[in-house]
Design a protein around this motif. Structure first.
Motif, mmCIF file in Angstrom:
data_model
loop_
_atom_site.group_PDB
_atom_site.id
_atom_site.type_symbol
_atom_site.label_atom_id
_atom_site.label_comp_id
_atom_site.label_asym_id
_atom_site.label_seq_id
_atom_site.Cartn_x
_atom_site.Cartn_y
_atom_site.Cartn_z
ATOM 1 N N LEU A 172 13.290 -57.265 28.857
ATOM 2 C CA LEU A 172 13.948 -57.877 27.699
ATOM 3 C C LEU A 172 14.745 -56.827 26.923
ATOM 4 N N LEU A 173 14.228 -55.614 26.867
ATOM 5 C CA LEU A 173 14.937 -54.540 26.174
ATOM 6 C C LEU A 173 16.290 -54.264 26.817
ATOM 7 N N THR A 174 16.299 -54.135 28.137
ATOM 8 C CA THR A 174 17.550 -53.825 28.828
ATOM 9 C C THR A 174 18.371 -55.061 29.171
ATOM 10 N N GLY A 175 17.711 -56.233 29.199
ATOM 11 C CA GLY A 175 18.432 -57.451 29.564
ATOM 12 C C GLY A 175 18.902 -58.271 28.389
ATOM 13 N N VAL A 176 18.395 -57.987 27.185
ATOM 14 C CA VAL A 176 18.807 -58.728 25.985
ATOM 15 C C VAL A 176 19.392 -57.784 24.934
ATOM 16 N N LEU A 177 18.626 -56.743 24.583
ATOM 17 C CA LEU A 177 19.091 -55.837 23.535
ATOM 18 C C LEU A 177 20.350 -55.079 23.964
ATOM 19 N N ALA A 178 20.339 -54.494 25.147
ATOM 20 C CA ALA A 178 21.497 -53.714 25.602
ATOM 21 C C ALA A 178 22.753 -54.580 25.715
ATOM 22 N N PRO A 179 22.702 -55.781 26.328
ATOM 23 C CA PRO A 179 23.901 -56.624 26.351
ATOM 24 C C PRO A 179 24.373 -57.035 24.958
ATOM 25 N N SER A 296 20.652 -54.108 35.142
ATOM 26 C CA SER A 296 21.616 -53.037 34.864
ATOM 27 C C SER A 296 23.044 -53.559 34.740
ATOM 28 N N THR A 297 23.320 -54.719 35.326
ATOM 29 C CA THR A 297 24.675 -55.283 35.250
ATOM 30 C C THR A 297 24.889 -56.152 34.016
ATOM 31 N N LEU A 298 23.829 -56.429 33.252
ATOM 32 C CA LEU A 298 23.970 -57.365 32.135
ATOM 33 C C LEU A 298 24.799 -56.827 30.973
ATOM 34 N N PRO A 299 24.722 -55.537 30.593
ATOM 35 C CA PRO A 299 25.648 -55.060 29.552
ATOM 36 C C PRO A 299 27.114 -55.237 29.953
ATOM 37 N N ALA A 300 27.425 -54.914 31.214
ATOM 38 C CA ALA A 300 28.798 -55.140 31.685
ATOM 39 C C ALA A 300 29.131 -56.620 31.688
ATOM 40 N N ALA A 301 28.146 -57.473 31.991
ATOM 41 C CA ALA A 301 28.381 -58.917 31.953
ATOM 42 C C ALA A 301 28.670 -59.385 30.534
ATOM 43 N N ALA A 302 27.963 -58.811 29.550
ATOM 44 C CA ALA A 302 28.217 -59.176 28.154
ATOM 45 C C ALA A 302 29.607 -58.740 27.716
ATOM 46 N N VAL A 303 30.016 -57.543 28.145
ATOM 47 C CA VAL A 303 31.377 -57.079 27.831
ATOM 48 C C VAL A 303 32.413 -57.971 28.508
ATOM 49 N N GLN A 304 32.134 -58.363 29.768
ATOM 50 C CA GLN A 304 33.049 -59.255 30.470
ATOM 51 C C GLN A 304 33.149 -60.604 29.758
ATOM 52 N N LEU A 305 32.027 -61.104 29.258
ATOM 53 C CA LEU A 305 32.052 -62.355 28.516
ATOM 54 C C LEU A 305 32.931 -62.228 27.279
ATOM 55 N N ARG A 306 32.808 -61.111 26.583
ATOM 56 C CA ARG A 306 33.670 -60.879 25.418
ATOM 57 C C ARG A 306 35.129 -60.766 25.831
ATOM 58 N N ARG A 307 35.392 -60.049 26.947
ATOM 59 C CA ARG A 307 36.762 -59.902 27.432
ATOM 60 C C ARG A 307 37.340 -61.251 27.848
ATOM 61 N N SER A 308 36.532 -62.046 28.512
ATOM 62 C CA SER A 308 37.007 -63.369 28.939
ATOM 63 C C SER A 308 37.268 -64.276 27.750
ATOM 64 N N ARG A 309 36.420 -64.174 26.718
ATOM 65 C CA ARG A 309 36.644 -64.995 25.531
ATOM 66 C C ARG A 309 37.936 -64.591 24.821
ATOM 67 N N GLU A 310 38.209 -63.294 24.752
ATOM 68 C CA GLU A 310 39.449 -62.831 24.131
ATOM 69 C C GLU A 310 40.660 -63.275 24.954
ATOM 70 N N ALA A 311 40.545 -63.203 26.281
ATOM 71 C CA ALA A 311 41.643 -63.688 27.136
ATOM 72 C C ALA A 311 41.830 -65.187 26.972
ATOM 73 N N ALA A 312 40.727 -65.927 26.864
ATOM 74 C CA ALA A 312 40.822 -67.372 26.662
ATOM 75 C C ALA A 312 41.492 -67.692 25.336
ATOM 76 N N ARG A 313 41.225 -66.880 24.316
ATOM 77 C CA ARG A 313 41.873 -67.108 23.025
ATOM 78 C C ARG A 313 43.387 -66.974 23.149
ATOM 79 N N ARG A 314 43.842 -66.012 23.928
ATOM 80 C CA ARG A 314 45.293 -65.837 24.112
ATOM 81 C C ARG A 314 45.881 -66.974 24.949
ATOM 82 N N LEU A 315 45.093 -67.501 25.886
ATOM 83 C CA LEU A 315 45.584 -68.637 26.669
ATOM 84 C C LEU A 315 45.618 -69.908 25.842
#
Length: 586
Positions: A172-179, A296-315
């Motif tokens: 939970l520490l690395t899969g919730v807090l880190a993301p 270990s991939t979940l922080p990058a997944a959280a960043v990708q979710l943020r990146r995708s949301r920002e891209a969706a806002r521009r679309l």
């Protein structure tokens, strides 16, 4: 505003047309692949610990086979998971682009008309890719991590419940807090990065397309400085993102180390008490080393979710406000009226401003109407409104069956053959049809002189044709289109006087021969003698509360009548003739 409307990603996600059964298959394959990794670690730990006790070899045979199976299966399943997840992502990107283009084509152009070409290119390119990546880089890793993490906690907990609880806490520490921390830190980074990428694309495209003109105008150095500054902002954004990734990796490594140490500290007393065997202790301690691969991939997944949301806002900024895209479409004309296009008291404009006010016009089969006036008076805006690409600010646009085609002054030429460029208008255009259309606009000698004729490849956006050839290619394509009404913007641009007059005459003759209707916008007046009626647009301050300063139809009638009755019109036409006489004194 409900949550679905407030979150741009939730609005754009249905446009991916994702089949969730495909996503479930990718998650299942990913879970099996990572499950095999965890199984490999657990089986290998048991095998090494048990082998150290030197039991009969037959007691180790099952574990040996399991290690081989887990090791081989992990690679095969990882390959199958990559195929499944990328199939989902690529299908989604293709569907999103098709749906986005369809929405842009059917909706008004008010959302894109003010964008630089580079910014628009970045949105339909990199931003679409970023939204499509949300499935393969965010949703699927999250699903896999949840399944594998839960299964691993159950496995370790079966040997030592306290160690299972500790593993759950560390996961939970690395899969919730880190993301969560990565997502918060990436909020401003992704916004700045998206803006910087769009600016770099726009400035680079401007330099590629207009570099020579900028050099002549003495503005090239300023544009290069601006490009370097935008690239520096993009680099800083990338560096900030790397720091976020490093922090997340540190949290993951710390949680993994904590899980191993806690398992060891909890397991040693259990071995001493006889509730846990030394072989089982090895499994409990070493299994977490493989489990954290899932989180270990979940922080990058959280960043990708943020990146995708920002891209969706521009679309979303390109899309109409609601699901109804018909605001700008012309209403049908009254049946049996014989009218192909009618404008009744139309005010045309965009960005909250009326450009042309109070236009009335009725086009019937074979009709030819010209819009005249100085550059910038609003001729193009009026044509866009008549074509249904801009919603009328007031009044009504009504169109008959057969469609209306707007022929832009800077219409796109594709990097393919001349014939395929003409087939954009109608897919069944034959080589003979194409030659007839090119001959009608005066390009018969040009096409004959090309090395491969109609099969000659044009450069990207017609980079290897002249401005005059480009204009005539666009008009030839319009002549081949099935639309009953052609709205042609500045067909005489980049052409000499004689060729320009002949091209306008060709459009008029085509309308009368085929029963179509043509509206030509031109600041050149001499060729407008072929029109049935000329609408002269001019500035008229005080045209209404909302249209103050908007242009109006200050005069209308046949070309000859305007020459007689309108001194300004006659003077402008006389200046054209005088200028041509100076160029061609003979």
């Amino acid at each position: 505003m409900n949550r679905r409307t407030a979150d741009p990603l939730r609005r754009v996600l249905p446009m991916l047309e994702v089949r969730w059964t495909r996503v479930a298959r990718a998650v299942a394959l990913g879970t099996l692949a990572l499950g095999f990794s965890v199984g490999l670690a657990a089986a290998a730990a048991w095998l090494i610990a048990r082998a150290s006790q030197m039991p009969p070899v037959l007691q180790l045979s099952v574990a040996v086979v399991a290690v081989r199976a887990f090791g081989t299966g992990r690679g095969v399943l990882r390959y199958l998971e990559r195929l499944a997840s990328h199939d989902v992502a690529l299908r989604g990107m293709a569907a999103l682009r098709a749906n986005l283009y369809d929405a842009l084509a059917r909706g008004p152009v008010t959302r894109v008309i003010a964008l630089r070409r580079g910014d628009l290119l970045a949105r339909v390119g990199a931003d679409v890719d970023a939204v499509g990546d949300v499935v393969v880089r965010a949703l699927i890793p999250a699903g896999v991590a949840a399944c594998v993490g839960l299964g691993s906690v159950i496995l370790v907990g079966a040997f030592l419940p306290a160690a299972g609880a500790t593993l759950l806490g560390c996961l939970l520490l690395t899969g919730v807090l880190a993301p969560w921390l990565a997502s918060r830190a990436a909020a401003s980074v992704e916004r700045r990065g998206a803006a910087a990428r769009a600016e770099v694309t726009g400035r680079a495209l401007e330099l590629l397309e207009d570099g020579q003109q900028l050099r002549v105008a003495g503005r090239l150095d300023d544009r290069l400085v601006g490009l370097r500054a935008a690239d520096a902002r993009l680099t800083r954004s990338t560096d900030d993102g790397a720091r976020i990734s490093g922090t997340s990796a540190a949290i993951d490594a710390g949680a993994q180390t904590l899980a191993v140490l806690c398992s060891l500290l909890l397991g040693l007393p259990a071995v001493a008490a006889g509730t846990l065997t030394p072989v089982e202790l090895a499994v409990v301690v070493l299994t977490p080393l493989a489990v954290f691969e899932a989180t270990s991939t979940l922080p990058a997944a959280a960043v990708q979710l943020r990146r995708s949301r920002e891209a969706a806002r521009r679309l979303v900024a390109l899309l109409p406000d609601g699901t109804d895209l018909s605001d700008a479409r012309p209403a049908p004309v009254a049946p049996g009226s014989g009218t192909l296009l009618e404008l009744a008291g139309v005010d045309a404009g965009w960005a909250g401003r009326t450009v042309v006010a109070g236009v009335d016009l009725a086009l019937r089969p074979g009709g030819v109407v010209a819009l005249a006036g100085p550059s910038g008076v609003g001729k193009t805006t009026l044509l866009l409104t008549a074509a249904g690409l801009l919603p009328a600010r007031s009044g009504e646009v009504r169109a008959g069956d057969g469609g209306t085609l707007f022929v832009a002054e800077d219409g796109h030429l594709f990097g393919t053959t001349v014939l395929e460029n003409l087939r954009v208008a109608r897919p069944d255009v034959t080589a003979d049809d194409a030659r007839d259309a090119l001959a009608a606009v005066g390009l018969d000698a040009w096409i004959t002189g090309l090395p491969d004729g109609l099969d000659t490849l044009l450069g990207p956006d017609g980079a290897d044709v002249s401005g005059g050839e480009r204009r005539r290619l666009l008009v030839a394509r319009a002549l081949l289109a099935p639309a009953r009404v052609l709205l042609v913007d500045e067909p005489a641009e980049h052409l000499d006087a004689a060729t320009a007059d002949a091209l306008v005459a060709t459009l008029a003759a085509h309308a009368r021969d085929t029963g179509r209707a043509v509206v030509v916008a031109s600041h050149r007046l001499t060729p407008l003698a072929v029109a049935d009626e000329v609408l002269l647009l001019g500035a008229s301050p005080g045209a209404g509360d909302d249209a103050g300063g908007a242009a109006q139809v200050v005069a209308r009638g046949p070309h000859a009548a305007l020459l007689h009755d309108e001194p300004g019109y006659a003077w402008a036409a006389d200046q054209e003739r005088t200028g041509e006489a100076r160029v061609h004194p003979g």
